[in-house]
Motif scaffolding. Structure first.
Motif, PDB file in Angstrom:
ATOM      1  N   ILE A   1       5.298 -96.840 116.939  1.00 37.11           N
ATOM      2  CA  ILE A   1       6.584 -97.499 117.239  1.00 37.11           C
ATOM      3  C   ILE A   1       6.540 -98.968 116.797  1.00 37.11           C
ATOM      4  CG2 ILE A   1       8.165 -98.205 119.075  1.00 37.11           C
ATOM      5  CD1 ILE A   1       8.296 -95.329 119.003  1.00 37.11           C
TER       6      ILE A   1
ATOM      7  N   ARG B   1      13.995-109.016 117.975  1.00 37.11           N
ATOM      8  CA  ARG B   1      14.160-108.718 119.405  1.00 37.11           C
ATOM      9  C   ARG B   1      13.683-107.304 119.725  1.00 37.11           C
ATOM     10  NH1 ARG B   1      19.904-109.143 120.854  1.00 37.11           N
ATOM     11  NH2 ARG B   1      19.142-108.885 122.979  1.00 37.11           N
ATOM     12  N   GLN B   2      13.986-106.356 118.842  1.00 36.43           N
ATOM     13  CA  GLN B   2      13.529-104.975 119.044  1.00 36.43           C
ATOM     14  C   GLN B   2      12.001-104.921 119.023  1.00 36.43           C
ATOM     15  OE1 GLN B   2      15.360-102.659 120.042  1.00 36.43           O
ATOM     16  NE2 GLN B   2      17.267-102.386 118.902  1.00 36.43           N
TER      17      GLN B   2
ATOM     18  N   GLU C   1      10.412-106.316 122.129  1.00 38.08           N
ATOM     19  CA  GLU C   1      10.529-105.353 123.214  1.00 38.08           C
ATOM     20  C   GLU C   1       9.470-104.251 123.065  1.00 38.08           C
ATOM     21  OE1 GLU C   1      12.902-106.364 125.325  1.00 38.08           O
ATOM     22  OE2 GLU C   1      12.220-104.838 126.754  1.00 38.08           O
TER      23      GLU C   1
ATOM     24  N   ARG D   1      17.822-109.294 114.935  1.00 41.68           N
ATOM     25  CA  ARG D   1      17.948-108.076 115.710  1.00 41.68           C
ATOM     26  C   ARG D   1      16.595-107.345 115.740  1.00 41.68           C
ATOM     27  NH1 ARG D   1      20.982-105.698 119.434  1.00 41.68           N
ATOM     28  NH2 ARG D   1      20.590-103.479 119.373  1.00 41.68           N
ATOM     29  N   THR D   2      15.965-107.234 114.571  1.00 40.72           N
ATOM     30  CA  THR D   2      14.678-106.551 114.465  1.00 40.72           C
ATOM     31  C   THR D   2      13.599-107.286 115.261  1.00 40.72           C
ATOM     32  OG1 THR D   2      15.317-105.765 112.283  1.00 40.72           O
ATOM     33  CG2 THR D   2      12.982-105.658 112.823  1.00 40.72           C
TER      34      THR D   2
ATOM     35  N   ARG E   1      10.066-103.111 109.243  1.00 43.36           N
ATOM     36  CA  ARG E   1      11.429-103.633 109.102  1.00 43.36           C
ATOM     37  C   ARG E   1      11.444-105.150 109.185  1.00 43.36           C
ATOM     38  NH1 ARG E   1      13.465-100.789 105.978  1.00 43.36           N
ATOM     39  NH2 ARG E   1      15.317-102.078 106.233  1.00 43.36           N
TER      40      ARG E   1
ATOM     41  N   ASP F   1      20.043-109.136 110.611  1.00 53.05           N
ATOM     42  CA  ASP F   1      19.154-107.977 110.743  1.00 53.05           C
ATOM     43  C   ASP F   1      17.760-108.417 111.186  1.00 53.05           C
ATOM     44  OD1 ASP F   1      20.928-105.952 110.144  1.00 53.05           O
ATOM     45  OD2 ASP F   1      20.547-106.037 107.992  1.00 53.05           O
TER      46      ASP F   1
ATOM     47  N   ASP G   1       4.635-100.283 114.649  1.00 55.13           N
ATOM     48  CA  ASP G   1       4.507-100.321 113.187  1.00 55.13           C
ATOM     49  C   ASP G   1       5.840-100.200 112.441  1.00 55.13           C
ATOM     50  OD1 ASP G   1       1.870-100.765 113.239  1.00 55.13           O
ATOM     51  OD2 ASP G   1       1.243 -98.747 112.626  1.00 55.13           O
ATOM     52  N   VAL G   2       6.727 -99.321 112.921  1.00 54.55           N
ATOM     53  CA  VAL G   2       7.992 -99.199 112.183  1.00 54.55           C
ATOM     54  C   VAL G   2       8.815-100.481 112.320  1.00 54.55           C
ATOM     55  CG1 VAL G   2       8.097 -96.681 112.291  1.00 54.55           C
ATOM     56  CG2 VAL G   2       9.333 -98.010 113.990  1.00 54.55           C
ATOM     57  N   TRP G   3       8.739-101.114 113.472  1.00 50.87           N
ATOM     58  CA  TRP G   3       9.462-102.388 113.628  1.00 50.87           C
ATOM     59  C   TRP G   3       8.784-103.477 112.805  1.00 50.87           C
ATOM     60  CZ3 TRP G   3      14.232-102.096 114.871  1.00 50.87           C
ATOM     61  CH2 TRP G   3      14.670-101.059 115.722  1.00 50.87           C
TER      62      TRP G   3
END
Ligand SMILES: Nc1ncnc2c1ncn2[C@@H]1O[C@H](COP(=O)(O)OP(=O)(O)O)[C@@H](O)[C@H]1O
Ligand SMILES: [Mg+2]
Ligand SMILES: [Zn+2]
Lengths: 387, 199
Positions: free
Chosen positions: A177, A159-160, A163, A156-157, A184, A153, A179-181
């Protein structure tokens, strides 16, 4: 868990192989290119669902075939298990355990525990941090299925988030946007760091003990280094934990690490938005190895690096072996890298683990401790014969 | 080995493109079809085309329906003040099977994923905000999959909804980690729904 029967089908140069293995040392010898490493590689597929050589799934399919299969009947003192992994080109890998298909491939990790050592690993203490991080993660993943999921996880996070940082433009929506990543990333990343911190003291002790044995002197010490929690701070956090530092202690560490991770990200926030990727986090962590207080990477001699690498790998095996789970030690072509004395010490060390598979182009020298009790196999042209 | 005749081969290829159907299953289904009667095949073909032409998205909640708005959105016995947000229409079916939810739904149509170029503008978020502001909605339950993307999307929604004066809650954990909502069993899902937590 130790392997009784190992089966290969269309795997590397084996069309079909069924091999009965013994407890203790299984010694495979044969010329170069005969298929020794491939046997160990098959075991790694059963343990962690991938090649520990880093090969792709398509690469290990026997040339001209559409897929491969590997299987093992394994046993511990209390139980037995049968694992089969199959892969068809273009499809996914599928694992069945005792005849039942696993819904998630990663659920196979931890059933058989393996520690693998090959010639390239002799430089693990000299090269960049990625290899040392991999060693740490591989060990933790086999010890704790939760770590494996959290690490996946996190990656994955990461890399997100990278991006999202790349696409960032000044403004509230873009910030929201990112901030939410960030939230996580902190959530998963703090658990990863906490697990590593909680694990390190135990790992360090195991490695130091093996090192003492193989090198005959010199104190080896491991410490986790990262850009989220400064070393001194990490030390006091771990010291503050009640009682023995076990993996379970990571829960008490997560909250303080989370705070520090948030702060660290806050400090680089502008920089990250400018550069378009994540600058701090466990993906930048490292394992610092010290010999008698000095950083090995900077001053170690060739011999010291070799011995330290053996200690790291066998120390890994020792922690995987704890709580009676049993570990399978895979030593690929390692005697060629060591002088006779270290080689013998290594063979002797492995006798404390339940099962070892060792390959070599030559026979074990006469009179090696443990050589007498081992099962010896001759590998040649896709066949393996017990001698 | 000689291949299949062209028409049969085409059928295998077409079936193989469907989700969850690999080459082996595609071959098995195709062989079964060509050995059944023409009437049976016609029935299957007709039902596919018929379903495709009759089924639309509910303009209110985004789930599949033949009449727009759908039967859930028009059911006056259902509580209009609670909206349950899900990723896909199939999740609505999974939650309905639990029989424990009496509010209405909103299908997002996916989750945030910068790697796939999916931002808030690609999801049905504007229509969710419109529903929340114009109707008497007091609670929004986020029932997204517990994946990295699902969690990030839930957080994003919690933040933009939080400033609009509705209670935002999330399904309790207990769902398989990384698993799919529509694969969770009814009991687990029902419990997760009842034990939802405020964000
Ligand atoms: N996918 C494959 N299919 C068939 N043969 C392969 C494949 N990959 C490697 N080989 C061959 O398998 C042999 C065994 O390799 P390996 O196990 O590394 O040998 P060893 O460790 O004994 O030197 C090599 O001769 C190699 O050329
Ligand atoms: Mg080899
Ligand atoms: Zn509707």
């Amino acid at each position: 868990m130790w392997i009784r029967t190992l089966r290969l089908e269309n795997f590397r140069n084996y069309e079909r192989l069924e091999l009965e293995l013994e407890d203790g040392l299984n010694f495979l010898h044969g010329p170069n290119g005969s298929g020794k490493t491939s046997v160990l590689e098959a075991v790694s597929y059963l343990a962690v669902a991938r090649s520990l050589k880093g090969a792709s799934d398509n690469e290990v399919i026997r040339w001209g075939q559409q897929g491969f299969g590997v299987g093992a009947d394994a046993r511990s003192e209390e139980s037995s298990i049968s694992i089969v992994l199959k892969y068809v080109r273009g499809g996914g890998k599928r694992v069945t355990v005792d005849g039942t298909a696993l819904t998630r491939l990663s659920d196979v990790v931890g059933l058989l525990r393996v520690a693998w050592f090959c010639p390239e690993d002799t430089w693990v203490t000299k090269g960049g941090p990625a290899e040392r991080r991999r060693l740490l993660d591989m060990t933790l993943c086999q010890l704790d299925a939760g770590y494996l999921r959290t690490l996946a996880d996190y990656r994955r996070t990461l890399r997100q988030r990278n991006e999202a940082l790349l696409a960032w433009t000044p403004g509230a929506e873009s910030d929201r946007i990112v901030d939410v990543w960030t939230e996580r990333l902190v959530e998963y990343g703090s658990k990863v760091i906490a697990a590593r911190l909680a694990f390190l003291p135990r790992f360090s002790i195991a490695v130091a003990r093996v090192h003492q044995h193989v090198a005959g002197g010199g104190e080896l010490n491991l410490e986790y280094r990262g850009n989220v929690v400064p070393a001194a701070d990490a030390r006091s956090l771990v010291d503050d934990l009640p009682g023995d530092v076990t993996l379970a202690a990571q829960h008490d560490l997560v909250e303080p690490v989370r705070e520090r991770f948030r702060d660290a990200l806050e400090r680089v926030s502008e920089d990250e938005r400018r550069r378009g990727f994540t600058l701090v986090g466990p993906h930048r962590g490292d394992l610092e190895v010290r010999l008698d207080g000095r950083v090995l990477r900077q001053f170690g001699s060739q011999g010291q690096h070799r011995t330290a690498a053996i200690a790291l790998k066998l120390g890994e095996a020792a922690v995987l072996d704890e709580e009676g789970h049993g570990v399978i030690v895979l030593l690929d072509d390692i005697l060629s890298e060591l002088d006779a004395e270290r080689g013998e010490a290594l063979v002797e060390c492995t006798s404390e683990f339940g099962q070892t598979l060792m390959t070599s182009t030559r026979l074990l020298p006469e009179g090696y401790a443990g050589a007498g009790k081992s099962a010896v196999f001759r590998v040649e042209g896709g066949e393996v014969v017990r001698q | 080995m000689a291949g299949f005749p062209p028409a049969l081969d085409r059928l295998v290829q077409t079936l193989g493109r469907l989700p969850g159907i690999g080459r082996k299953s595609a071959t098995r289904i195709a062989l079964k079809l060509v050995s059944s009667s023409e009437a049976e095949c016609r029935e299957l073909a007709d039902s596919i085309v018929d379903a495709r032409s009759r089924t639309v998205r509910c303009s209110e909640c985004g789930s599949f329906t033949e009449d727009d708005p759908c039967s859930i959105c028009t059911d006056t016995r259902r509580d209009p003040s609670v909206i349950c947000v899900v990723e896909r229409a199939s999740d609505v079916l999974a939650l309905e099977r639990t029989g424990r939810f009496r509010g209405r739904y909103h299908v997002l149509g996916g989750v945030l994923s910068p790697l796939d170029g999916i931002g808030p503008e690609n999801l049905r978020i504007d229509s969710l905000l419109a529903r929340v502001t114009s109707r008497q909605v007091t609670e929004v339950i986020l029932a997204l999959n517990p994946t990295a993307e699902g969690e990030a999307t839930a957080l994003y929604l919690a933040r933009i909804l939080g400033s609009r004066g509705v209670t935002v809650s999330k399904l309790a954990s207990g769902l398989p980690v990384g698993g799919d909502l529509d694969l969770a069993d009814e009991l687990t899902l029902g419990t997760a729904l009842e034990e939802r937590r405020a964000f």
